[in-house]
Motif scaffolding. Structure first.
Motif, PDB file in Angstrom:
ATOM      1  N   CYS A  99      -0.933 -15.216   0.170  1.00  0.00           N
ATOM      2  CA  CYS A  99      -0.733 -15.493   1.402  1.00  0.00           C
ATOM      3  C   CYS A  99      -1.173 -13.883   1.987  1.00  0.00           C
ATOM      4  O   CYS A  99      -1.242 -13.047   1.709  1.00  0.00           O
ATOM      5  CB  CYS A  99       0.754 -15.436   1.738  1.00  0.00           C
ATOM      6  SG  CYS A  99       1.017 -15.489   3.484  1.00  0.00           S
ATOM      7  N   ILE A 100      -2.274 -14.077   2.838  1.00  0.00           N
ATOM      8  CA  ILE A 100      -3.012 -12.748   3.452  1.00  0.00           C
ATOM      9  C   ILE A 100      -2.866 -13.050   5.084  1.00  0.00           C
ATOM     10  O   ILE A 100      -2.987 -13.927   5.804  1.00  0.00           O
ATOM     11  CB  ILE A 100      -4.558 -13.233   3.362  1.00  0.00           C
ATOM     12  CG1 ILE A 100      -4.953 -13.249   1.755  1.00  0.00           C
ATOM     13  CG2 ILE A 100      -5.103 -11.910   3.693  1.00  0.00           C
ATOM     14  CD1 ILE A 100      -6.382 -13.503   1.545  1.00  0.00           C
ATOM     15  N   GLU A 101      -1.929 -11.939   5.428  1.00  0.00           N
ATOM     16  CA  GLU A 101      -1.754 -11.825   7.006  1.00  0.00           C
ATOM     17  C   GLU A 101      -1.800 -10.385   7.131  1.00  0.00           C
ATOM     18  O   GLU A 101      -1.087  -9.732   6.366  1.00  0.00           O
ATOM     19  CB  GLU A 101      -0.253 -12.447   7.131  1.00  0.00           C
ATOM     20  CG  GLU A 101       0.086 -13.958   6.921  1.00  0.00           C
ATOM     21  CD  GLU A 101       1.421 -14.330   7.383  1.00  0.00           C
ATOM     22  OE1 GLU A 101       2.472 -13.407   7.560  1.00  0.00           O
ATOM     23  OE2 GLU A 101       1.812 -15.370   6.654  1.00  0.00           O
ATOM     24  N   ASN A 102      -2.286 -10.010   8.485  1.00  0.00           N
ATOM     25  CA  ASN A 102      -2.390  -8.620   8.909  1.00  0.00           C
ATOM     26  C   ASN A 102      -3.037  -8.000   7.741  1.00  0.00           C
ATOM     27  O   ASN A 102      -2.533  -6.708   7.624  1.00  0.00           O
ATOM     28  CB  ASN A 102      -1.164  -8.195   9.342  1.00  0.00           C
ATOM     29  CG  ASN A 102      -0.592  -8.984  10.443  1.00  0.00           C
ATOM     30  OD1 ASN A 102      -1.340  -9.669  11.296  1.00  0.00           O
ATOM     31  ND2 ASN A 102       0.690  -9.080  10.450  1.00  0.00           N
ATOM     32  N   LYS A 131      -1.233 -25.499  -1.451  1.00  0.00           N
ATOM     33  CA  LYS A 131      -2.077 -25.981  -0.513  1.00  0.00           C
ATOM     34  C   LYS A 131      -2.090 -25.078   0.799  1.00  0.00           C
ATOM     35  O   LYS A 131      -3.124 -24.753   1.370  1.00  0.00           O
ATOM     36  CB  LYS A 131      -2.035 -27.153  -0.154  1.00  0.00           C
ATOM     37  CG  LYS A 131      -2.257 -28.285  -0.951  1.00  0.00           C
ATOM     38  CD  LYS A 131      -2.126 -29.723  -0.285  1.00  0.00           C
ATOM     39  CE  LYS A 131      -2.400 -30.832  -1.274  1.00  0.00           C
ATOM     40  NZ  LYS A 131      -2.422 -32.214  -0.862  1.00  0.00           N
ATOM     41  N   SER A 132      -0.975 -24.494   1.208  1.00  0.00           N
ATOM     42  CA  SER A 132      -0.901 -23.673   2.542  1.00  0.00           C
ATOM     43  C   SER A 132      -1.461 -22.095   2.200  1.00  0.00           C
ATOM     44  O   SER A 132      -1.432 -21.311   3.242  1.00  0.00           O
ATOM     45  CB  SER A 132       0.352 -23.698   3.101  1.00  0.00           C
ATOM     46  OG  SER A 132       1.354 -23.093   2.282  1.00  0.00           O
ATOM     47  N   LEU A 171      -1.838  -8.547   1.376  1.00  0.00           N
ATOM     48  CA  LEU A 171      -1.759  -9.536   0.395  1.00  0.00           C
ATOM     49  C   LEU A 171      -0.273  -9.962  -0.121  1.00  0.00           C
ATOM     50  O   LEU A 171       0.134  -8.989  -0.671  1.00  0.00           O
ATOM     51  CB  LEU A 171      -3.007  -9.119  -0.683  1.00  0.00           C
ATOM     52  CG  LEU A 171      -2.894 -10.221  -1.941  1.00  0.00           C
ATOM     53  CD1 LEU A 171      -3.699 -11.516  -1.464  1.00  0.00           C
ATOM     54  CD2 LEU A 171      -3.633  -9.414  -2.969  1.00  0.00           C
ATOM     55  N   GLY A 172       0.128 -11.052  -0.115  1.00  0.00           N
ATOM     56  CA  GLY A 172       1.306 -11.409  -0.729  1.00  0.00           C
ATOM     57  C   GLY A 172       1.132 -12.524  -1.923  1.00  0.00           C
ATOM     58  O   GLY A 172       0.386 -13.559  -1.462  1.00  0.00           O
ATOM     59  N   ILE A 173       1.667 -12.136  -2.994  1.00  0.00           N
ATOM     60  CA  ILE A 173       1.617 -13.096  -4.046  1.00  0.00           C
ATOM     61  C   ILE A 173       2.821 -13.911  -4.410  1.00  0.00           C
ATOM     62  O   ILE A 173       3.838 -13.310  -4.228  1.00  0.00           O
ATOM     63  CB  ILE A 173       0.926 -12.211  -5.187  1.00  0.00           C
ATOM     64  CG1 ILE A 173       1.689 -11.184  -5.621  1.00  0.00           C
ATOM     65  CG2 ILE A 173      -0.488 -11.829  -4.990  1.00  0.00           C
ATOM     66  CD1 ILE A 173       1.341 -10.634  -6.989  1.00  0.00           C
ATOM     67  N   VAL A 174       2.794 -14.885  -4.839  1.00  0.00           N
ATOM     68  CA  VAL A 174       3.731 -15.728  -5.356  1.00  0.00           C
ATOM     69  C   VAL A 174       4.265 -15.127  -6.646  1.00  0.00           C
ATOM     70  O   VAL A 174       3.829 -15.020  -7.517  1.00  0.00           O
ATOM     71  CB  VAL A 174       3.326 -17.395  -5.563  1.00  0.00           C
ATOM     72  CG1 VAL A 174       4.497 -18.168  -5.877  1.00  0.00           C
ATOM     73  CG2 VAL A 174       2.533 -17.822  -4.306  1.00  0.00           C
ATOM     74  N   MET A 185     -12.557 -18.272  -0.938  1.00  0.00           N
ATOM     75  CA  MET A 185     -12.066 -17.517  -2.118  1.00  0.00           C
ATOM     76  C   MET A 185     -12.936 -16.172  -2.388  1.00  0.00           C
ATOM     77  O   MET A 185     -13.863 -16.147  -1.882  1.00  0.00           O
ATOM     78  CB  MET A 185     -12.133 -18.395  -3.354  1.00  0.00           C
ATOM     79  CG  MET A 185     -10.939 -19.428  -3.604  1.00  0.00           C
ATOM     80  SD  MET A 185     -11.262 -20.117  -5.450  1.00  0.00           S
ATOM     81  CE  MET A 185     -11.499 -21.628  -4.790  1.00  0.00           C
ATOM     82  N   ILE A 186     -12.104 -15.375  -3.163  1.00  0.00           N
ATOM     83  CA  ILE A 186     -12.764 -14.116  -3.562  1.00  0.00           C
ATOM     84  C   ILE A 186     -13.374 -14.361  -4.890  1.00  0.00           C
ATOM     85  O   ILE A 186     -12.715 -14.750  -5.936  1.00  0.00           O
ATOM     86  CB  ILE A 186     -11.834 -13.079  -3.525  1.00  0.00           C
ATOM     87  CG1 ILE A 186     -11.436 -12.482  -2.119  1.00  0.00           C
ATOM     88  CG2 ILE A 186     -12.625 -11.709  -4.033  1.00  0.00           C
ATOM     89  CD1 ILE A 186     -10.279 -11.520  -1.893  1.00  0.00           C
ATOM     90  N   CYS A 187     -14.431 -14.063  -5.152  1.00  0.00           N
ATOM     91  CA  CYS A 187     -15.223 -14.225  -6.350  1.00  0.00           C
ATOM     92  C   CYS A 187     -14.719 -13.491  -7.420  1.00  0.00           C
ATOM     93  O   CYS A 187     -14.648 -12.214  -7.354  1.00  0.00           O
ATOM     94  CB  CYS A 187     -16.759 -14.055  -6.173  1.00  0.00           C
ATOM     95  SG  CYS A 187     -17.965 -14.103  -7.804  1.00  0.00           S
ATOM     96  N   ALA A 188     -14.277 -13.878  -8.487  1.00  0.00           N
ATOM     97  CA  ALA A 188     -13.863 -13.034  -9.619  1.00  0.00           C
ATOM     98  C   ALA A 188     -15.012 -12.187 -10.253  1.00  0.00           C
ATOM     99  O   ALA A 188     -14.675 -11.138 -10.623  1.00  0.00           O
ATOM    100  CB  ALA A 188     -13.323 -13.980 -10.825  1.00  0.00           C
ATOM    101  N   SER A 189     -16.202 -12.565 -10.237  1.00  0.00           N
ATOM    102  CA  SER A 189     -17.340 -11.948 -10.808  1.00  0.00           C
ATOM    103  C   SER A 189     -17.756 -10.565  -9.872  1.00  0.00           C
ATOM    104  O   SER A 189     -17.985  -9.400 -10.625  1.00  0.00           O
ATOM    105  CB  SER A 189     -18.410 -12.758 -10.789  1.00  0.00           C
ATOM    106  OG  SER A 189     -19.701 -12.240 -11.509  1.00  0.00           O
ATOM    107  N   CYS A 190     -17.939 -10.966  -8.369  1.00  0.00           N
ATOM    108  CA  CYS A 190     -18.503  -9.683  -7.854  1.00  0.00           C
ATOM    109  C   CYS A 190     -17.557  -9.193  -6.586  1.00  0.00           C
ATOM    110  O   CYS A 190     -17.805  -8.336  -5.611  1.00  0.00           O
ATOM    111  CB  CYS A 190     -19.841 -10.008  -7.054  1.00  0.00           C
ATOM    112  SG  CYS A 190     -19.828 -11.119  -6.020  1.00  0.00           S
ATOM    113  N   GLY A 191     -16.623  -9.938  -6.471  1.00  0.00           N
ATOM    114  CA  GLY A 191     -15.699  -9.708  -5.046  1.00  0.00           C
ATOM    115  C   GLY A 191     -16.157 -10.356  -3.897  1.00  0.00           C
ATOM    116  O   GLY A 191     -15.409 -10.185  -2.650  1.00  0.00           O
TER     117      GLY A 191
END
Length: 155
Positions: free
Chosen positions: A71-74, A105-106, A77-80, A1-7
């Motif tokens: 979803c991260i591809e190539n 989960k995916s 960033l794709g968000i739901v 995951m990416i940290c919300a505090s520092c990235g």
């Protein structure tokens, strides 16, 4: 995951490898039960203190980090986004990993501050749906605009 505090990089139930913040502390243990109670009372208009309760909800959100299923591809960033009325969409976010695992989960969980999430709103997005596979809350622009600086440039 990416940290919300520092990235930086953070893993579930571990500290961020870059800034050291603990996973639980980063998520701020947002009180979804309290948020749902407040939202229901606001939605049903059955409270004499509706402005106070909406303000409390806004404070909960402002001081919280939420998880954005992505979803991260190539390197993209794709968000739901879930359908709403008038062809407007809602961005799906969740309060914790239990809610994330109910339907995403995916995907990749990305933690984000509330302000970063607000920056995702554009002319096609009406707002957010929090915990869409549980007791969900829909927060549209009618709720968001009085409390937060929402990008309305294209609206």
């Amino acid at each position: 995951m990416i940290c919300a505090s520092c990235g930086g990089t953070i893993h579930v139930n571990e500290s961020c490898k870059d800034c050291g913040i603990e996973f639980k502390r980063m998520l701020n243990d947002i009180s979804h039960g309290e948020m749902k109670r407040l939202f229901k009372r606001i939605d049903e208009n059955n409270s004499r203190n509706i402005d106070l309760e909406a303000s409390l909800m806004a404070c909960e959100l402002l001081n919280s980090s939420l998880i954005l299923p992505a979803c991260i591809e190539n390197d993209r960033l794709g968000i739901v986004q879930l359908p709403g009325i008038k062809n407007r969409k809602f961005i799906a976010v969740v309060t914790d990993m239990d809610e994330f695992n109910k339907g995403f989960k995916s995907l990749t969980p990305l933690t984000n501050s509330w302000q970063r999430l607000l920056d995702l709103l554009d002319d096609d997005v009406e707002g957010f749906v929090i915990n869409p596979f549980g007791e969900c809350c829909y927060l549209g622009r009618d709720f968001l605009n009085p409390y937060f600086e929402v990008n309305n440039d294209n609206l």
